[in-house]
Design a protein around this motif. Structure first.
Motif, mmCIF file in Angstrom:
data_model
loop_
_atom_site.group_PDB
_atom_site.id
_atom_site.type_symbol
_atom_site.label_atom_id
_atom_site.label_comp_id
_atom_site.label_asym_id
_atom_site.label_seq_id
_atom_site.Cartn_x
_atom_site.Cartn_y
_atom_site.Cartn_z
ATOM 1 N N LEU B 71 0.810 -1.225 0.000
ATOM 2 C CA LEU B 71 0.000 0.000 0.000
ATOM 3 C C LEU B 71 0.844 1.277 0.000
ATOM 4 N N THR B 72 2.166 1.150 0.095
ATOM 5 C CA THR B 72 3.010 2.338 -0.117
ATOM 6 C C THR B 72 3.229 2.546 -1.619
ATOM 7 N N PRO B 76 -5.268 2.212 -2.186
ATOM 8 C CA PRO B 76 -6.480 1.377 -2.158
ATOM 9 C C PRO B 76 -7.634 2.091 -2.852
ATOM 10 N N LEU B 77 -8.561 1.339 -3.400
ATOM 11 C CA LEU B 77 -9.757 1.943 -4.015
ATOM 12 C C LEU B 77 -10.871 1.900 -2.983
ATOM 13 N N ASN B 78 -11.287 3.070 -2.551
ATOM 14 C CA ASN B 78 -12.329 3.169 -1.532
ATOM 15 C C ASN B 78 -13.699 3.031 -2.207
ATOM 16 N N ASP B 80 -17.002 0.588 -1.800
ATOM 17 C CA ASP B 80 -17.669 -0.487 -1.060
ATOM 18 C C ASP B 80 -18.288 -1.540 -1.972
ATOM 19 N N ASN B 83 -15.480 -3.655 -3.520
ATOM 20 C CA ASN B 83 -14.758 -4.445 -2.514
ATOM 21 C C ASN B 83 -15.642 -5.514 -1.863
ATOM 22 N N THR B 84 -16.930 -5.221 -1.686
ATOM 23 C CA THR B 84 -17.827 -6.229 -1.112
ATOM 24 C C THR B 84 -18.013 -7.395 -2.086
ATOM 25 N N TYR B 85 -18.209 -7.057 -3.358
ATOM 26 C CA TYR B 85 -18.353 -8.108 -4.387
ATOM 27 C C TYR B 85 -17.079 -8.959 -4.449
ATOM 28 N N ASN B 87 -14.855 -9.444 -2.129
ATOM 29 C CA ASN B 87 -14.720 -10.269 -0.923
ATOM 30 C C ASN B 87 -15.704 -11.434 -0.894
ATOM 31 N N HIS B 107 -8.856 -11.767 3.027
ATOM 32 C CA HIS B 107 -9.447 -10.441 2.833
ATOM 33 C C HIS B 107 -8.939 -9.851 1.528
ATOM 34 N N PHE B 108 -9.833 -9.176 0.805
ATOM 35 C CA PHE B 108 -9.530 -8.731 -0.561
ATOM 36 C C PHE B 108 -9.751 -7.226 -0.698
ATOM 37 N N LEU B 109 -8.926 -6.595 -1.537
ATOM 38 C CA LEU B 109 -9.021 -5.150 -1.720
ATOM 39 C C LEU B 109 -8.620 -4.776 -3.144
ATOM 40 N N VAL B 126 -5.296 -10.106 -0.021
ATOM 41 C CA VAL B 126 -5.157 -10.188 -1.482
ATOM 42 C C VAL B 126 -5.510 -8.836 -2.101
ATOM 43 N N PHE B 127 -4.623 -8.339 -2.965
ATOM 44 C CA PHE B 127 -4.820 -7.036 -3.603
ATOM 45 C C PHE B 127 -4.864 -7.224 -5.115
#
Lengths: 167, 296
Positions: B71-72, B76-78, B80, B83-85, B87, B107-109, B126-127
């Protein structure tokens, strides 16, 4: 005289070996996930019968593929869970957790509470201030319930052909 | 002699216990002195401990910091909805993998980047970048991407990037005799060892890439995970076909860290039947578009 002693040692060792084999058949294992659920059926979607925690000792009663029916050592209940939530290693036990049903030395308990832990992460972050854990914490809070997963499978016309390796 | 026989008979796992018993018996019968017994016990214990792996809890903490390093590099893409789909799909796929249970789960992002990239930490984080999601036209194709990352976790590829010397260094601090409660000094040493482990993993994961064979293994794992949910395995090949057109040669993303999409397709061809039999149903196409369409 020496031969006599040698024979005694051999017999004792053989006895210990056989005892170990019997003990192994009962299979004591340790929970290696932070929090897990025991279920009424060997499926992630089975009804929850009990909760288990990292370091809890369990006894394996029955196996079906990768699933194991276990009883919690302190009598909290029994049920099915996937084998990947368990380990036969004892050193992962955590200090302060219930140790019932397992015999570990103080060394093992002490060791288990150590390692790369919250404390070490905190120390590491002091010298790496550029790292941002806010989103790591946030993504870890995203929970999907078994019901949501079941709906996802059903609505998407997917089929649960097998769980965790073998059905 | 007895020890050797026993070691062969019951294997390394029980070595420590057997040695303890043997030395106790040896002391009792006077064949070895108490001092010798103590010495044997201690050295066997050290060897047994050094062979042990990191615990799932330690993998989790390693994973958190590996994720923080990712994440540096990527924001991240904010979002919901996305990200909910992701996850819901990811956690369902993880349930049918060979390793459904992790210390703190999966956990997925989504990452807000045009790069074609994805990462999976040993802790289950997982990204997946927008750029990689753009290579997917259907839910089944996105499932292929996610299942590939779960494959890396179940095969412990991240942990295997830790150099052997580093592993020994880290574990030696952990097993130091008598270290019942660690003081400031030990915590500092552990923090250094921790930093080394993070460097090993992130260098491999972000900069150099895993060995090519690991990528093919993760593709194979992805196929078996997809089949267990009745996803169309051919979607992995379809996704790689799109990726082949979109990937920019010389990029620092998958272009650098993964075998070319063409090579991956060639390796998969023998294991995947023709697409026709299992088309992606419309219902999956529409929910994919609803959740991810605005990112494409």
């Amino acid at each position: 005289m020496f031969r006599h002693r040698f024979l005694i040692i051999c017999l004792v060792l053989l006895g210990v070996f056989l005892l170990n084999t019997v003990a192994d058949a009962q299979k004591s294992m340790t929970v290696q996930v932070q929090e897990g659920q025991l279920r009424a059926t060997p499926s992630h979607f089975g009804k929850i019968t009990a909760k288990i925690f990292y370091g809890d000792g369990v006894t394996v009663l029955e196996e079906k593929g990768d699933w194991k029916r276990v009883s919690v050592a302190d009598g909290k209940g029994q049920g099915w869970l996937h084998g990947s939530a368990l380990t036969s290693k004892r050193t992962i036990l955590k200090a302060g957790r219930s140790q019932a049903g397992t015999s570990v030395s103080q060394d093992e308990i002490a060791l288990a509470g150590k390692g790369f832990s919250e404390e070490v992460e905190k120390e590491y972050r002091k010298s790496n201030a550029n790292l941002d854990y806010a989103w790591i914490n946030r993504m870890e809070t995203i929970r999907i319930s078994p019901r949501q997963m079941e709906n996802f499978i059903e609505d998407g016309r997917l089929v649960l052909r097998g769980e965790g390796g073998r059905p | 002699m007895i020890l050797m026989m026993l070691a062969v008979m019951i294997g390394c796992a029980a070595m420590e216990q057997a040695t303890t018993v043997a030395t106790v018996v040896g002391e009792a019968t006077g064949t070895i002195s108490r001092q010798q017994g103590e010495s044997i016990r201690r050295s066997t214990k050290a060897v047994a401990k050094s062979l042990e792996d990191f615990t799932p809890e330690q993998e989790y903490y390693i994973g958190r910091t590996v994720g923080a390093v990712v994440l540096t590099k990527y924001r991240p893409l904010n979002d919901d909805r996305a990200n909910t789909y992701l996850n819901t799909m990811g956690q369902t796929l993880a349930r049918v993998s060979d390793m459904p249970e992790l210390f703190a789960g999966y956990h997925f992002l989504v990452l807000d980047s045009d790069d074609i990239n994805a990462f999976a930490t040993p802790g289950g984080h997982v990204f997946i970048t927008r750029g990689l999601i753009r290579c997917c036209r259907t839910e089944d194709e996105l499932a292929a991407v996610v299942a590939h990352e779960i494959g890396h976790i179940q095969l412990k590829h991240g942990m295997s990037a830790i150099k052997k010397a580093r592993r020994t260094e880290a574990l030696s601090v952990l097993v130091r005799e008598g270290a019942k409660s660690f003081g400031t000094n030990e915590i500092a040493q552990l923090s250094d060892a921790f930093g080394g482990v993070i460097t090993d993993i992130t260098n491999t994961m972000i900069n150099n890439g895993y060995s090519r064979s690991y990528e093919y293994q993760a593709d194979a794992a992805a196929l078996s995970i997809m089949k267990r949910l009745n996803y169309n395995p051919h979607a992995l090949i379809d996704m790689l076909g799109v990726m082949a057109k979109q990937i920019k040669p010389g990029g620092t993303d998958f272009a650098k860290t993964h075998p070319s999409p063409q090579k991956r397709i060639a390796a998969l061809k023998n294991n995947v039947q023709s697409a026709g039999e299992t088309e992606t149903p419309d219902v999956r196409k529409s929910r994919f578009t609803k959740a991810m369409g605005h990112l494409l």
